[in-house]
Design an enzyme around this catalytic site. Sequence first.
Site, PDB file in Angstrom:
ATOM      1  N   GLY A 217       0.835  -1.198   0.000  1.00 21.38           N
ATOM      2  CA  GLY A 217       0.000   0.000   0.000  1.00 21.38           C
ATOM      3  C   GLY A 217       0.866   1.243   0.000  1.00 21.38           C
ATOM      4  N   SER A 218       0.440   2.219   0.796  1.00 24.96           N
ATOM      5  CA  SER A 218       1.051   3.550   0.720  1.00 24.96           C
ATOM      6  C   SER A 218       2.496   3.600   1.209  1.00 24.96           C
ATOM      7  CB  SER A 218       0.221   4.549   1.498  1.00 24.96           C
ATOM      8  OG  SER A 218      -1.073   4.599   0.924  1.00 24.96           O
ATOM      9  N   VAL A 219       2.956   2.627   2.006  1.00 27.03           N
ATOM     10  CA  VAL A 219       4.358   2.702   2.406  1.00 27.03           C
ATOM     11  C   VAL A 219       5.270   2.551   1.179  1.00 27.03           C
ATOM     12  CG1 VAL A 219       4.131   2.038   4.837  1.00 27.03           C
ATOM     13  CG2 VAL A 219       4.405   0.260   3.093  1.00 27.03           C
TER      14      VAL A 219
END
Lengths: 485, 462
Positions: A217-219
Amino acid sequence: MNRELKRVTMVVIGMFVVLFLAASTIQVFTADQLYADSRNTRTIFDSYRYKRGSILVAGAPIAESVPVDDNYRYQRTYPNPATYANVTGYFTLNQGMTGIEGTLNSYLSGKTGSQFLNQLNAILTGQEPQGASVALTLDPVMQQAAFDALGDYEGAVLVTEPSTGKILVMASKPSYDPNLLAAHNADEVISTYDALISDPLKPLINKAIAGDMNPPGSVFKLVMVAAALESGKYTPESTFANPSEFQLPGTDVFIQNSTFTTCGYGATVTLATALRLSCNIPFAELGLELGRKAILDQAKKFGFNTSFDVPMTAAASEFPVVMNDPQTALASFGQYDVRATPLQIAMVSAAIANGGKVMYPTVLDQILEPTLKPISQFEAKEFSQAISPETSATITQMMINNVDNSNLITNVRIEGVKVAGKTGTAQNGDGEPYTFWFTGFAPAEAPRYAIAVVIENGGGLGQNGYTNDIAVPIARKVLEAGLNK
Amino acid sequence: MSAPAPDFVATGSIGRLKRVRSSQRMRNVELILILVASAINVASLVLVQWAVLDTIDAGPLAICGLLAVLVLSIHVAMRFVAPQADALILPIATVLNGLGIAEIYRIDLALGNEGWDSLANKQIAWTALALGSALATIIVIKHQRILQRYTYVAGLLAVLLIALPMVPGLGISINGARVWIQLGTLTFQPGEIAKIALAVFFAGYLVQRRESLSMVGRTFLGMRFPRGRDLGPIIVVWALSMAVIVFQRDLGTGLLFFGLFLVMLYVATGRGSWVALGLSLVGVGAVIANQTLDYVNGRFANWYDAFNDANFSADGGSYQLVQGLFGLAHGGVIGTGLGEGMPEVTPVSQSDYIIASLGEELGLAGIFAILCLYLLLVGRGLRIGFAGHDDFSKLLAVGLSFTIALQCFIVIGGVMRVIPLTGLTTPFLAAGGSSLVANWIIAALLLRLSDSIRSEPRLVVG
């Protein structure tokens, strides 16, 4: 007649030469291979007859062999079983071994070539031959804090020392009790093992370095920012179009930011803001501009698509090699087929914290003879220079800004210490529970700890949980445990 | 004193010759070596007890002390009846026998065998009997010519002994091979004794017929074949020994008899072409046996594909072979030490696999030492063959020593996967009474031969 006798003599000598050669082949040249055969019951019995080496954390055993009064002479015990089970692995009579027990078995059981002379010496001086002990790099305080903070969640925490690659925390939940598998009753071991292997929560899997990996995801946006800055074409102030919906090229699929609106106000948004607010659309645009190849190259420099021996083999995190544009756009915010271990995500943060250098991760500090003389010593090894020191400094500032100036990551703020961080809330498909991530490092100006936290199965809340409530506080507890020592 | 120089030279060289061949000196060397061998044997037992029991049990040590006394009594008897005999044979046989007992005893302890279940106890009793037989042999047979007189009796005896296990009610099958006979609680393998009778018969017969065998005959396909009446009796004995393979299902003994036959025939006639013919017969026989006899086929499969899981876990498969190899590998170069290994994991670790058991605990170093002892023993026997003045002595010495060598090769080579495994005992080492008795008789005969040859009035080397 003596002529024939001479020939018969030669034949006899020949027969014995063959026997000499055969014995040498079996007992010297193929001995290791025969010893390693899984059907060799002597190897198993041996491992019980001699005092197996201990596994140590900060000088205290987390696995040791204590003398008992049965045929096996030694009982393997794990003093703090659940906290370290994913690291030590188990050591069984009939179900093999895993973790450090399995990977470093030849040292622990004293059967490596370098230990031969010491064993010989032990025999000659009438001592009991012993295996070597293994000292780990783990920090017992932080490991315990991580294990406790994970509570009843399914997830993992991994902390490394950015400058060396030493793994300080490797915690995974749910855990199990390796003592039960070390029992000397074969039937008992089998029934325990069968119960663990059929448990749907998979307690035997070390989620920190393997298992069914999660989309980051966003990491993953940290990798995107790195690729963008390294290309030289972008700065944190570079701008992207800021629609509330974005159509993936060549498809009728629309993607949205997690807020379902634009990324902040305005017709354009900067890279720094997009990272701070963790918007998907600007990163999809960035991904399409950079192209699949540039992202892949950057991901590989951070360690994606490489399997690390830490010394247990960690699963290789995956960034797809073949993708079309819409898939690349999805991968740009850590979805589609991108998969990562907490180890890999911690390595991304660690590289940013370490001036762009990715250190080879390991949990192995020393291997010690029974006399405590080291057979092998930890040496920091560089895996790659993933980004330039300038890029790393820039991303560090962006990550500090994430924590200080965003309401997404409030729960990792620590009094008096600057923390750099990034969250992720990965989707696993329609109606499937989210995967929550946090990664970062502290203190931001002189980093000692790089951390990755993953919580699977939505933290038990399906799609209703928030990373800031679930994964982020765990990171704070672990970092505080280290910083307050 | 007037002209001492020539005399001095002459007596000097004869004196040296006498000194070298002095029976007194030779027997003293033997005595020292027997004491060394007995010390090694006792030390092995002590090491086993230390490792396994953590204490010293005087009982087995005392019994083995008695065996040493028996060996010494043979030595004393030889001072009178065979003063010129070879000095190495008796000590080598003693140390091999003692090492075997120590290892068998060690495995008994691991398996918990006690009393009459203990193979070591049986082995000690058999050793006493074997030593008695050796003593009797050396006293009764004052010269090998006595044996030559009984050439045909020996041949008949061999045939009878080989056939004995086939007699209903007397013979029994163990592991599918019908080569044992049961006498009360004891089992005996008459084939072991038969190999001595065969050697005597081949020696006696070939001496009588060697001229006609090698000179007279017809040439066929470029090879000279002897007349039927010359070869007849030999063919009969050979066919009988081959019948052992087919009907008694004992590949090892069959191979041993055939090898003995080929070598003695070759030494007597000097015809290499017959050896080639014999070996090709073995090859053809092996192929046919592999295709028609299940037990032979199984042995082959276990050999060339031992590590295949199907063979490993099959009934009568390669499990024991592979376990033996694991044991040897476990021992490595220096071994685990007596009593410190796990030889009992391997099936029949006390008999067929005794060499793997010793290899595990004494390592490659121990295996080399044991093989050197065998080589030395066989070498002494062949030396007697070289030194012999008459053809019978030469042939008998070659035959007897070659059986030891071939038996070692067949069984040790089988255990070490050089050749397919066949059931045979390792001379002097393995648990098994008949083999012990037979090999001690062979040792006694070699001693007798060496004494007769040296004491006869002729200057020879050695």
